[in-house]
Design a protein around this motif. Sequence first.
Motif, short mmCIF file in Angstrom:
data_model
loop_
_atom_site.label_atom_id
_atom_site.label_comp_id
_atom_site.label_asym_id
_atom_site.label_seq_id
_atom_site.Cartn_x
_atom_site.Cartn_y
_atom_site.Cartn_z
N GLY A 274 0.80 -1.21 0.00
CA GLY A 274 0.00 0.00 0.00
C GLY A 274 0.83 1.27 0.00
O GLY A 274 2.03 1.25 -0.25
N VAL A 275 0.18 2.37 0.31
CA VAL A 275 0.84 3.68 0.18
C VAL A 275 1.91 3.91 1.25
O VAL A 275 2.71 4.84 1.12
N THR A 276 1.94 3.09 2.28
CA THR A 276 2.96 3.28 3.32
C THR A 276 4.20 2.41 3.09
O THR A 276 5.12 2.45 3.90
N VAL A 279 7.38 4.49 3.17
CA VAL A 279 7.54 5.49 4.23
C VAL A 279 8.75 5.12 5.09
O VAL A 279 8.93 3.97 5.48
N ASN A 280 9.57 6.12 5.38
CA ASN A 280 10.86 5.91 6.05
C ASN A 280 10.91 6.75 7.33
O ASN A 280 11.38 7.89 7.31
N PRO A 281 10.42 6.22 8.47
CA PRO A 281 10.36 7.01 9.71
C PRO A 281 11.66 6.98 10.50
O PRO A 281 12.29 5.94 10.66
N GLN A 388 0.03 5.82 8.39
CA GLN A 388 -0.06 4.55 9.09
C GLN A 388 -0.41 3.44 8.09
O GLN A 388 -0.71 3.69 6.93
N PRO A 389 -0.39 2.17 8.52
CA PRO A 389 -0.62 1.06 7.59
C PRO A 389 -1.94 1.08 6.84
O PRO A 389 -2.08 0.42 5.82
N THR A 390 -2.91 1.84 7.31
CA THR A 390 -4.17 1.92 6.58
C THR A 390 -4.02 2.74 5.30
O THR A 390 -4.91 2.75 4.47
N GLY A 391 -2.91 3.44 5.18
CA GLY A 391 -2.69 4.24 3.98
C GLY A 391 -3.06 5.69 4.15
O GLY A 391 -2.91 6.49 3.24
N THR A 392 -3.58 6.05 5.29
CA THR A 392 -3.91 7.44 5.57
C THR A 392 -3.24 7.83 6.88
O THR A 392 -2.48 7.07 7.45
N SER A 452 2.15 4.22 19.22
CA SER A 452 2.36 2.78 19.26
C SER A 452 2.75 2.17 17.92
O SER A 452 3.30 1.08 17.87
N ALA A 453 2.45 2.85 16.84
CA ALA A 453 2.71 2.28 15.53
C ALA A 453 4.20 1.96 15.34
O ALA A 453 4.56 1.02 14.64
N PHE A 454 5.09 2.75 15.97
CA PHE A 454 6.52 2.54 15.78
C PHE A 454 7.27 2.37 17.10
O PHE A 454 8.47 2.50 17.15
N ALA A 455 6.53 2.05 18.18
CA ALA A 455 7.16 1.87 19.49
C ALA A 455 7.96 3.11 19.90
O ALA A 455 9.02 3.02 20.49
N THR A 456 7.43 4.27 19.54
CA THR A 456 8.06 5.53 19.93
C THR A 456 6.97 6.45 20.47
O THR A 456 5.82 6.06 20.62
#
Length: 473
Positions: A274-276, A279-281, A388-392, A452-456
Motif C-alpha cells: 500500500g501507500v505506506t 515510508v521511512n520514519p 499509518q498502515p491503513t494508507g492514511t 504505538s505504531a513505531f514503538a516511539t
Amino acid sequence: MIRLRRTVPLVVALAASCVAASAAQAAYTIRIQGTSDLTDSGLYANNIQNQFLSSPYDKGVGDTLQYTAVGTGKAISNAEAGLADAIVVHSPVLEKGFVSAGYSYEPLGRSLFYNDYVIVGPKSDPAHVATNDPNNAVGAFEAIAAEGATNGDASFVSRNDASGTNTQEETMWGQTTGVPIQLAANRPTGNTTLFQPEGTGGAGTYPAWYVFSGLTQGANVEATDTCAASLAPDGGCYTITDLGTFTYLKQTDPSAVSNLMVVSQNNSASAPGGVTELVNPFHAYILNPVDPATGGAYPNGTTPNAAAATLLLNFLTGATNGSSTVGKTDNSPVFQNSLAGYLAPPQVFTSSAFAALNPTVPAKGTVVHVAAHGTVTVSATLSYAVPQPTGTSPLIIGMPYTFEQSVNAGKAWTVIGTGTSNSSGVATATTKKVSSGQTVEIQLVMPTYDDSAFATQFSPNTDIAAFGTIQSP
C-alpha cells in the motif's frame, strides 16, 4: 490501538530535570551513533549541528556533537557496546529489540520525522521499471529480478549491512512473487520477516544479479551509479535509497548520480504494502546510563551521558515538557520547523515529533472578530504526521490536551479547557469572554504520548502557530 502511557510524562520530566542539572556542570561531547541518511542528505551538517549549537538547549552548556554515520543495525550494536549517548535510526524492526532489551533511557524513543524510500536505476532502465512499475516497489523488485535472471543485464545492489534501508529492502523481497527467496543471513536472531533472493545453489547462495556493496547510503548510491564490473558484472544497476540522500546528491554533486533516475516511488494503494510501503520514519533514543546486560558499566567501561543526550533530543523535538500558564520557557521547535523547507521544493522531509493539527479553528493566519464580551469555540483535529498502515493518517483518539489563551501576546496564559480528543480526533474548548479591544491568541498543549505504531512517542508540545487569532473591536 493507541496506548496512553500515563506515567511517562512525569517520570521522564523528573528524570530530565535531574540529569539536565548535571549536564550544565561541564561541556560534553555528545556521542551520536546514527544512520548515514542524515549525513548523506546533508541534514546533519546543515540543520542539526549548527542549529543545536545556537539553541536554548545548549545555551550555557557548550556541548558539542560527535556523529558516527553507520547503518541502523551497526548504530544499535555500537550503542549497546557503550559507544553512544544517543542514537538516531530508522528501522522499527530493529529498534523494538533495542527498546525491549532495556537500552532506551526513556520508556520509548522519540518520533522525529520521515521521508520516503525510492528505487533508482540506470536511465536505460533494462527492467522497464519506470514504464511498468513506477508506483509499485515490490513489482519493481520482481522486474529487476526477472530481467537479471533472464537476460543478465540488470543487477540489484544491496547494502547488506543491516541498515534501516537494508531491512526495508529485505522486507520487500519477502513480499515478492515468483522470486526465489531465503531468510536474510543478516537478520536479527529469531526474525522471520526479512528475506534475500536465493541462488540456484540453494540456501546460502545468491543469484548473479544480486550483489553486495557493504556501503553507507550515499556511497551505495554512487556505486550504483558507477555500476563497475567489479561490483556488478551484469551491469544495469538498481538500488533502494532514501529520497533525501538522492535529492541531496542531485543538488550538490550531479555527476555522482548522472547515470541514475528514480524508477519507482510513491507506492500506490493497490500495490503490495500500500501507500505506506516506502515510508521511512526516523526515531531517536537516549542510551540507558546503566548497561541492562550487566547492571553496570558498558563493555568499553563508559557511562552514557543521559543528561547531555536529553538536551539533544529536546532540541530535535523542540519539547516544552507540556508545561502551562505563566512563566514557562517555550523552546520553539526550530529543527522541526526547518524540516519542510530542507531540499524543497518539493518537500522531502516531514516533521513527526508531534501530533498533526488539521484543521484548526480559528484557521492558521486568520482573524476572527467577536463582539465585546463574546466567546469563541476553538478546536483542532489531531492526526498522525507519519502515514499509518491503513494508507492514511488516522485520527488520534483519547490524547490528553490543554487549551490556553493569552491576551498579552503570550506573556501569560490562562487555561480555558482540558480533556481528551474525542472519537473524531477533535480537541475543543471555549474561550473566556473577550473584552473590547483585546486580541486573543490560542495554544494547544499536548503531553508526551505513546505513538504505538513505531514503538516511539510524540514529544510534548505547545502549538500556537497552528491557530489564528481572535479580536474584539
